[in-house]
Motif scaffolding. Structure first.
Motif, short mmCIF file in Angstrom:
data_model
loop_
_atom_site.label_atom_id
_atom_site.label_comp_id
_atom_site.label_asym_id
_atom_site.label_seq_id
_atom_site.Cartn_x
_atom_site.Cartn_y
_atom_site.Cartn_z
N THR A 1 26.90 19.43 8.39
CA THR A 1 27.93 19.93 9.29
C THR A 1 27.48 21.12 10.13
OG1 THR A 1 28.76 21.32 7.49
CG2 THR A 1 29.76 19.14 7.75
N SER A 2 26.36 21.75 9.77
CA SER A 2 25.87 22.89 10.53
C SER A 2 24.38 23.06 10.24
CB SER A 2 26.63 24.17 10.15
OG SER A 2 26.42 24.49 8.79
N ILE A 3 23.74 23.88 11.07
CA ILE A 3 22.32 24.13 10.86
C ILE A 3 22.08 24.91 9.57
CG2 ILE A 3 20.30 25.35 11.77
CD1 ILE A 3 21.10 24.53 14.53
N PRO A 4 22.88 25.93 9.21
CA PRO A 4 22.67 26.57 7.90
C PRO A 4 22.79 25.60 6.73
CG PRO A 4 24.02 27.97 9.27
CD PRO A 4 23.86 26.68 10.03
N THR A 5 23.73 24.64 6.81
CA THR A 5 23.82 23.64 5.74
C THR A 5 22.57 22.78 5.71
OG1 THR A 5 26.23 23.57 5.99
CG2 THR A 5 25.19 21.73 4.84
N ALA A 6 22.04 22.44 6.90
CA ALA A 6 20.81 21.66 6.96
C ALA A 6 19.62 22.46 6.43
CB ALA A 6 20.56 21.21 8.40
N ILE A 7 19.64 23.78 6.66
CA ILE A 7 18.57 24.63 6.11
C ILE A 7 18.63 24.61 4.59
CG2 ILE A 7 17.80 27.02 5.88
CD1 ILE A 7 18.49 27.44 8.80
#
Length: 309
Positions: free
Chosen positions: A186-192
């Motif tokens: 849902t977001s780049i921090p979640t993907a990180i």
């Protein structure tokens, strides 16, 4: 901890109490420390058991009584420590003094802040006294060697972690663009977060790519994780080996052949046998000179000898 800077408050009872509490040279003092460590471990175990809901429901009242009993005991012990010292504040400002004080504060703070008694697990730090009881201070030197090696390799490790962070951010951004939100990205921090879990090969499985391209990137990230996981370990190990060699070997070259890998306790060169300490004479040569002086007759002795008939 070195207690040489601490002194008893006065001769008599305080001195005797000081010898029992702060020293471990006598059987009584060593027994006191061992009993204290056992009580500390028991108090920490009680706190851990009290955190289990089923045990807390059945034995909650007993846990509270035991915790207050331990707290009163440790408070009395700290008061006795301060009583037998000439300068109590000097001990309270030391490492063990702070630990002793922090070990009893959580339970007393629980009267004002409910739930803070769980912090009494810091009492586990008081078991560091076992290094003094069992005279294992040589391990402290080994620990300093490891810490020194870690500090000397900090720049390489920081560069490695920064590189890993850049890779994680790049792969996380790619997967965020590729994968749908329904997959959990849902977001780049979640993907990180997903990229870190994948790179470290932990694989929680709470977020997983569903597209073929995303799965291919996951495979690539995992392979990179396996390939770079040994980098910081190798850097740190090399620094530890270098530190051990620096402590064991001397860099002074042999005056005879120039070899410079001798142990610090070595007296003669490993390659050619030359005496290494140039500031003092070789004892072998001195012994040889003395032996030659004893076995070789002097010229004037030969002149004084009676003629043969």
């Amino acid at each position: 901890m070195n207690h040489e800077h601490l002194k008893p408050a006065a001769e008599g009872l305080r001195t005797r109490v000081f010898q029992i509490i702060f020293e471990s040279d006598t059987p009584l003092a060593k027994g006191f420390d061992i009993v204290l460590i056992g009580v500390i471990l028991t108090s920490v175990l009680v706190v851990m058991l009290e955190s289990i809901p089923s045990l807390r429901d059945d034995y909650g009242a007993w846990f509270i009584r035991l915790e207050w009993g331990f707290t009163l005991l440790f408070t009395f012990e700290l008061a006795v420590r301060l009583y037998c010292l000439e300068r109590p504040w000097q001990y309270l400002k030391s490492f063990y003094g702070i630990i002793d004080l922090v070990a009893i504060l959580p339970t007393w703070l629980a009267l004002l802040v409910p739930g803070s008694q769980s912090l009494v697990v810091v009492r586990l730090l008081r078991t560091l006294r076992i290094f003094r009881v069992l005279r294992l201070m040589e391990f402290v030197g080994e620990g300093r060697l490891l810490i020194g090696a870690l500090l000397r390799s900090s720049h390489q490790i920081f560069l490695f972690l920064f590189t890993v962070f850049m890779l994680v951010t790049i792969f996380a951004s790619l997967v965020y663009l590729i994968e749908p939100e329904e997959a959990g990205f849902t977001s780049i921090p979640t993907a990180i977060y997903w990229a870190v879990v994948t790179l470290t090969t932990v694989g929680y499985g709470d977020i997983t790519p569903v597209t073929p391209l995303g799965q291919a990137i996951s495979v690539l990230v995992m392979l990179i994780g396996y390939s770079i996981i040994a980098v910081p370990t190798g850097v740190f190990s090399a620094e530890v080996i270098r530190s051990i060699r620096a402590d064991r070997y001397s860099e002074e070259a042999c005056p005879g052949c120039g070899h410079d890998r001798h142990e610090r306790s070595a007296r003669y060169c490993l390659k050619c046998g030359t005496w290494l300490d140039e500031t003092t004479p070789d004892p072998r040569l001195a012994d040889k000179t003395r032996e030659d002086g004893k076995t070789t007759p002097r010229a004037d002795d030969e002149d004084d000898a009676p003629p043969d008939h």
